[in-house]
Write a protein that holds these residues in place. Structure first.
Motif, PDB file in Angstrom:
ATOM      1  N   GLN A 251      -6.294  -3.410  10.546  1.00 39.95           N
ATOM      2  CA  GLN A 251      -7.259  -3.936  11.297  1.00 39.95           C
ATOM      3  C   GLN A 251      -8.329  -4.652  10.528  1.00 39.95           C
ATOM      4  N   LYS A 252      -8.331  -4.141   9.312  1.00 42.47           N
ATOM      5  CA  LYS A 252      -9.536  -4.677   8.290  1.00 42.47           C
ATOM      6  C   LYS A 252      -9.263  -6.081   7.944  1.00 42.47           C
TER       7      LYS A 252
ATOM      8  N   PHE B 139       0.959  -1.338  -0.035  1.00 45.97           N
ATOM      9  CA  PHE B 139       0.019   0.039   0.067  1.00 45.97           C
ATOM     10  C   PHE B 139       0.875   1.426   0.033  1.00 45.97           C
ATOM     11  N   VAL B 140       0.529   2.341  -0.862  1.00 42.08           N
ATOM     12  CA  VAL B 140       1.423   3.422  -0.943  1.00 42.08           C
ATOM     13  C   VAL B 140       0.507   4.522  -0.836  1.00 42.08           C
ATOM     14  N   ASP B 141       0.508   5.145   0.266  1.00 47.00           N
ATOM     15  CA  ASP B 141      -0.306   6.299   0.665  1.00 47.00           C
ATOM     16  C   ASP B 141       0.109   7.153   1.797  1.00 47.00           C
ATOM     17  N   ASP B 142       0.311   8.522   1.673  1.00 50.57           N
ATOM     18  CA  ASP B 142       0.913   9.209   2.683  1.00 50.57           C
ATOM     19  C   ASP B 142      -0.303   9.555   3.824  1.00 50.57           C
ATOM     20  N   GLU B 143      -1.298   9.026   3.971  1.00 49.70           N
ATOM     21  CA  GLU B 143      -2.364   8.890   4.894  1.00 49.70           C
ATOM     22  C   GLU B 143      -1.833   8.470   6.179  1.00 49.70           C
ATOM     23  N   PRO B 144      -1.713   8.962   7.247  1.00 46.87           N
ATOM     24  CA  PRO B 144      -0.941   8.250   8.306  1.00 46.87           C
ATOM     25  C   PRO B 144      -1.905   7.234   9.016  1.00 46.87           C
ATOM     26  N   ASP B 145      -3.074   7.276   8.974  1.00 44.43           N
ATOM     27  CA  ASP B 145      -3.941   6.245   9.612  1.00 44.43           C
ATOM     28  C   ASP B 145      -4.069   5.179   8.706  1.00 44.43           C
ATOM     29  N   LEU B 146      -3.648   5.014   7.306  1.00 47.70           N
ATOM     30  CA  LEU B 146      -3.854   3.833   6.710  1.00 47.70           C
ATOM     31  C   LEU B 146      -3.413   2.661   7.007  1.00 47.70           C
ATOM     32  N   GLU B 147      -2.374   2.695   7.645  1.00 48.13           N
ATOM     33  CA  GLU B 147      -1.371   1.449   8.032  1.00 48.13           C
ATOM     34  C   GLU B 147      -2.362   0.694   9.095  1.00 48.13           C
ATOM     35  N   SER B 148      -2.829   1.168  10.302  1.00 46.45           N
ATOM     36  CA  SER B 148      -3.549   0.878  11.196  1.00 46.45           C
ATOM     37  C   SER B 148      -4.936   0.277  10.656  1.00 46.45           C
ATOM     38  N   LEU B 149      -5.397   1.073   9.736  1.00 46.69           N
ATOM     39  CA  LEU B 149      -6.817   0.450   9.130  1.00 46.69           C
ATOM     40  C   LEU B 149      -6.822  -0.563   8.421  1.00 46.69           C
ATOM     41  N   ILE B 150      -5.963  -0.540   7.498  1.00 43.23           N
ATOM     42  CA  ILE B 150      -5.777  -2.056   6.679  1.00 43.23           C
ATOM     43  C   ILE B 150      -5.409  -3.220   7.651  1.00 43.23           C
TER      44      ILE B 150
ATOM     45  N   GLU C 199      -2.153 -15.498   4.990  1.00 41.07           N
ATOM     46  CA  GLU C 199      -2.929 -15.317   3.440  1.00 41.07           C
ATOM     47  C   GLU C 199      -2.220 -14.113   2.858  1.00 41.07           C
ATOM     48  N   TYR C 200      -2.214 -12.965   3.654  1.00 40.12           N
ATOM     49  CA  TYR C 200      -1.584 -11.712   3.021  1.00 40.12           C
ATOM     50  C   TYR C 200      -0.661 -11.390   3.760  1.00 40.12           C
ATOM     51  N   GLN C 201       0.602 -10.847   3.253  1.00 37.19           N
ATOM     52  CA  GLN C 201       1.639 -10.237   3.650  1.00 37.19           C
ATOM     53  C   GLN C 201       1.556  -8.774   3.260  1.00 37.19           C
ATOM     54  N   VAL C 202       1.738  -7.780   4.382  1.00 40.17           N
ATOM     55  CA  VAL C 202       1.220  -6.417   3.808  1.00 40.17           C
ATOM     56  C   VAL C 202       2.494  -5.560   4.216  1.00 40.17           C
ATOM     57  N   PHE C 203       2.613  -4.661   3.069  1.00 36.17           N
ATOM     58  CA  PHE C 203       3.829  -3.712   3.309  1.00 36.17           C
ATOM     59  C   PHE C 203       3.316  -2.404   2.904  1.00 36.17           C
ATOM     60  N   PHE C 204       3.859  -1.225   3.661  1.00 35.46           N
ATOM     61  CA  PHE C 204       3.502   0.159   3.405  1.00 35.46           C
ATOM     62  C   PHE C 204       4.514   0.977   3.111  1.00 35.46           C
ATOM     63  N   ALA C 205       4.193   2.038   2.304  1.00 36.28           N
ATOM     64  CA  ALA C 205       5.029   3.063   1.988  1.00 36.28           C
ATOM     65  C   ALA C 205       4.374   4.360   1.854  1.00 36.28           C
ATOM     66  N   HIS C 206       5.042   5.615   1.956  1.00 34.70           N
ATOM     67  CA  HIS C 206       4.457   6.916   2.018  1.00 34.70           C
ATOM     68  C   HIS C 206       4.583   7.497   0.764  1.00 34.70           C
ATOM     69  N   ASN C 207       5.354   7.040  -0.134  1.00 36.54           N
ATOM     70  CA  ASN C 207       5.384   7.971  -1.433  1.00 36.54           C
ATOM     71  C   ASN C 207       6.232   6.849  -2.637  1.00 36.54           C
ATOM     72  N   GLY C 208       6.254   7.283  -3.806  1.00 39.49           N
ATOM     73  CA  GLY C 208       6.911   6.481  -4.979  1.00 39.49           C
ATOM     74  C   GLY C 208       8.105   6.058  -4.679  1.00 39.49           C
TER      75      GLY C 208
ATOM     76  N   LYS D  14      -6.634 -12.326   7.843  1.00 41.33           N
ATOM     77  CA  LYS D  14      -5.915 -12.726   6.539  1.00 41.33           C
ATOM     78  C   LYS D  14      -4.345 -12.709   7.028  1.00 41.33           C
ATOM     79  N   ILE D  15      -4.037 -11.552   7.449  1.00 43.87           N
ATOM     80  CA  ILE D  15      -2.608 -11.321   8.020  1.00 43.87           C
ATOM     81  C   ILE D  15      -2.260 -12.292   8.948  1.00 43.87           C
ATOM     82  N   ARG D  16      -3.060 -12.418   9.917  1.00 50.21           N
ATOM     83  CA  ARG D  16      -2.548 -13.419  11.018  1.00 50.21           C
ATOM     84  C   ARG D  16      -2.423 -14.996  10.411  1.00 50.21           C
ATOM     85  N   THR D  17      -3.402 -15.333   9.621  1.00 47.04           N
ATOM     86  CA  THR D  17      -3.142 -16.594   8.942  1.00 47.04           C
ATOM     87  C   THR D  17      -2.167 -16.719   7.711  1.00 47.04           C
TER      88      THR D  17
END
Length: 463
Positions: A30-31, A17-28, A40-49, A35-38
């Motif tokens: 949480q939602k 996920f690439v977004d400069d919104e500060p709350d995006l990481e915690s929201l993703i 199924e998903y491995q999620v990474f975050f970046a704030h710009n290109g 899938k992250i716990r099991t």
């Protein structure tokens, strides 16, 4: 299920996920915590290109990038351009609060796989992620299959050279067909989006437009009542006289009807635009049926209206309509509208970029124009022409113009599929013909010739 497929599906899907919104990481987190716990998903975050490219270098097997457009340092469109330069299977979904047609078209032309509008609907987000993962998985399986075939070909190259050449040609045809199908699906999604927007706007506009009549009547009645009161009892109440002077009653009586009239004109204009958008998408007319093609051309012009206006580095473009008296044409209306859109977009693009190469004097002496002419070719066929006074083309370019993936535009500005798909729609779907006439610095003319009725498509056009 093959062992390769089973193994791939047991591995976590890597999503950036690439977004400069500060709350995006915690929201993703949480939602998608289950899938992250099991795993199924491995999620990474970046704030710009820039951070996204760094993460991609560290995790080259990332499957999906979901990126915002407006970000500091490097925005989403610049990131798309960089990703196009990399040899990778990653697919990019653009997420933006600005879901207008210009942003959607720019993102898709820039190589985006899909487009989502903020605020995010997490059900739509999960559906898009799953759809994109299926596509990425298929690409990876195709790539593995291709590598296996190439290895076998290398081992038996001397003995199977001719067979390898035939197989490579078949693979290229398959890839070309796949790309055309993807582009057609994008245009279909665009039509669905336009139809949905038109439907959502239509109801509130009708509510406003319908009530304006009553508001106008009530206003006239109230103003008449005030006028009558002033005639019979004008000076008995100083407080009322003071308020009348304070609010400038005479000006209100003069200006309010004008305001209501302007509001009515504005609402009527919105209604006409909604009707135009619905006419362009024509999702209720997927089957072949007789239609007025002038309406389809006009719908495309309304959608492209902003691109015809003058810009800092290019002049405005005048559209000249020379419509003939045509009967209704039996066709796939939505597909033919896509052809009109492609031809007009290419003409606008050519004229805007032509201006950049010229000084102001030639531009002033020869204003930019697109002439749209329709006429009867004979009693069974019609001719539709789109002619501009832009830079024109060489004969070499014209000979390759309708080939898939051929484009003269810079990387990121075009896919090379618009004219190829337009040719397919006109020739294969409607039994017509699509030709281009042009010379360098003499403009270009695209001519569509199609039968009025499809049961006459085999008749000679010269009859």
């Amino acid at each position: 299920m093959s062992p390769t497929t089973a193994l791939a599906r047991n591995m976590p899907a890597k999503i950036l996920f690439v977004d400069d919104e500060p709350d995006l990481e915690s929201l993703i987190c949480q939602k998608f915590r289950q899938k992250i716990r099991t795993g199924e998903y491995q999620v990474f975050f970046a704030h710009n290109g820039v951070e996204a490219l760094s993460t991609l270098r560290e995790q080259p097997d990332i499957d999906i990038i979901l990126t915002d457009i407006n970000m500091p340092v490097m925005d989403g469109m610049a990131l798309l351009a960089k990703l196009n330069e990399l040899v990778t299977m990653v697919k990019t979904v653009v997420i933006s609060a600005y879901g207008d047609l210009g942003n959607i078209r720019k993102a898709m032309n820039g190589g985006a796989f899909d487009f989502l509008i903020k605020p995010l609907n997490f059900q739509d987000l999960e559906i898009t992620i799953n759809k994109t993962l299926c596509h990425v998985q298929q690409l990876k399986e195709n790539e593995r299959a291709r590598q296996e075939r190439e290895e076998k070909l290398r081992q038996s190259e001397a003995r199977e050279r001719e067979k390898a050449i035939q197989l490579e040609l078949a693979l290229q045809n398959l890839q070309r067909t796949q790309s055309q199908l993807i582009q057609t699906e994008k245009m279909s999604s665009l039509g669905q989006l336009i139809s949905g927007i038109a439907h959502e706007i239509n109801n509130p506009v009708n509510f406003i437009y319908g009530n304006l009549t009553y508001v106008t009547d009530y206003t006239h009645q109230l103003l008449s009542l005030i006028t009558l009161y002033q005639q019979h009892d004008p000076h008995n109440y100083p407080e009322i006289e003071a308020l009348i002077e304070q609010i400038e009653l005479e000006f209100i009586k003069e200006d309010m009807p004008k305001m209501l009239s302007s509001m009515k004109l504005g609402a009527e204009r919105i209604r006409q635009i909604v009707l135009t958008l619905r006419n362009f998408s024509r999702l209720d007319e997927a089957e072949m049926k007789p239609v007025n093609i002038h309406e389809g051309i006009d719908s495309s012009l309304v959608i492209l209206h902003s691109q015809l206006k003058a810009k800092p580095n290019s002049s405005s473009i005048e559209v000249i309509k020379e419509y003939g008296d045509l009967p209704q044409i039996e066709c796939y209306a939505c597909q033919l509208n896509q052809v009109f859109m492609n031809l007009l977009s290419n003409g606008i693009y050519a004229l805007n970029h032509y201006d950049k190469k010229l000084s102001p004097e030639p531009i002033k002496n020869e204003p930019r124009t697109i002439t749209i002419a329709t006429s009867m070719l004979n009693r069974e066929w019609v001719r539709i022409s789109f002619k501009d006074n832009g830079p024109g083309m060489t004969s070499d370019v014209i000979n390759r113009l309708f080939n898939p993936f051929f484009t003269t535009k810079p990387l990121g500005d075009g896919t090379g599929l618009g004219l190829s798909i337009s040719y397919q729609i006109v020739v294969e779907k409607h039994g017509g013909d699509l030709k281009c006439f042009s010379q360098p610095d003499r403009g270009a003319e695209f001519v569509i010739e199609i039968p009025i009725r499809q049961n006459n498509r085999i008749e000679m056009k010269t009859n």
